[in-house]
Design a protein around this motif. Sequence first.
Motif, PDB file in Angstrom:
ATOM      1  N   ARG A   1     117.388 -20.245 -16.815  1.00  0.00           N
ATOM      2  CA  ARG A   1     115.967 -19.942 -16.690  1.00  0.00           C
ATOM      3  C   ARG A   1     115.287 -20.001 -18.047  1.00  0.00           C
TER       4      ARG A   1
ATOM      5  N   GLU B   1     122.053 -22.367  -8.111  1.00  0.00           N
ATOM      6  CA  GLU B   1     122.312 -21.571  -6.915  1.00  0.00           C
ATOM      7  C   GLU B   1     122.082 -22.375  -5.639  1.00  0.00           C
ATOM      8  N   GLN B   2     121.161 -23.348  -5.690  1.00  0.00           N
ATOM      9  CA  GLN B   2     120.829 -24.136  -4.506  1.00  0.00           C
ATOM     10  C   GLN B   2     121.666 -25.399  -4.365  1.00  0.00           C
TER      11      GLN B   2
ATOM     12  N   ASN C   1     121.689 -20.460 -12.768  1.00  0.00           N
ATOM     13  CA  ASN C   1     120.240 -20.427 -12.663  1.00  0.00           C
ATOM     14  C   ASN C   1     119.800 -20.790 -11.248  1.00  0.00           C
ATOM     15  N   ASP C   2     118.479 -20.830 -11.042  1.00  0.00           N
ATOM     16  CA  ASP C   2     117.955 -21.064  -9.697  1.00  0.00           C
ATOM     17  C   ASP C   2     118.386 -22.409  -9.139  1.00  0.00           C
TER      18      ASP C   2
END
Length: 358
Positions: free
Chosen positions: A3, A151-152, A147-148
């Motif tokens: 991030r 995670e996906q 991070n985001d």
Amino acid sequence: MARHLLWLLPIVALAACGSRAGGAGAPSSPALPPTVSAPATLLPDGTVPWVDEPAGEREFSLPPPARRVDPNAKPCLAGDLRGELTQWTAPGNSGEPGVPQREPPKLIGYARVANTGQQTCRLHGEVDTRLRDRTGELKIGYSRNVNDEAEQRVTIVPPGESADLRLDWSAPFCAPHDGSLELEITLPENGGKLRAPITATSVPPCGRPSETHPEITSFLASSVFDEPSRETAMDSPLAALTATIEPVPTAKPGDLVTFHVRLTNPTAAAIPLDPGPGYLQERFSQGTAELRAINDSGLYRLNCRPVRSIPAHGTIRFAMGVHIPTELTADRALTVTWRLTAPKLASGPWANLTLTAA
């Protein structure tokens, strides 16, 4: 990419060096942060001022190859995988003969996991990873650096193909260990535990008498699985630049600290900054038994509004900013690693700055 560390400034129409704004009528990319307001001027001493301008996650990367997609893939199971970690590398150390090598604050490695089963499977989610020797789990710290975007991420692994898991292993490693080391990887989505031998012999240095700072410990931080990287021809002229950082000895937790990076062009021709590069800024501090290690990064656009090139045999001084984490206690050291990044730049000029909390 982790991030962003810093906040965005107000949106304006001015395009900056390093932005990817389209021409008139071109649709803007929703994936990229907006360009921020900054004049195309130098500071009185000739320094390029710092602009707090985070970049998109892949703004300075080559377009990624198409990822494997299989909506019918089931979670990977430990019994269908075989893993191994064959090499640790130290950030910034080339390993070339005659080139001074630095004592690394951490090692970076990739555990490669192959699908030995008969069915395509998927790896999706955080991964808990531990270090073991023949007697059991090593008594060090463990964390996850996700991070985001990570995670996906869904990584598809067909039979006979592989996936990679990045691991960051920090110094000081002073724990006793018996025999060869291995990883115990807890697979996401209840896939079970996978043992992966470590054939690399490197370990982070102990680096201190254990009786002096017994609270300092090594940490192993795991990311998430991803497809193995693929070789791409790299030919950016920015690779010829060198970077140095002017020292800043101390800083207070919570402060925004200004430091300066000098980019030097040792060649006989100017090196253009158009299209503009970015820079990756990493923060790292060793953890303790009570405090987690600091290990994060952010990608930013370089402010090259006032300068469009680095002149032949010349140097340009850039101001930079870094937030000092509030959890950085007195006398705890923070290493800031700064590295230039751009498409087709395999290994950009980089430099380290070490600060001590006051």
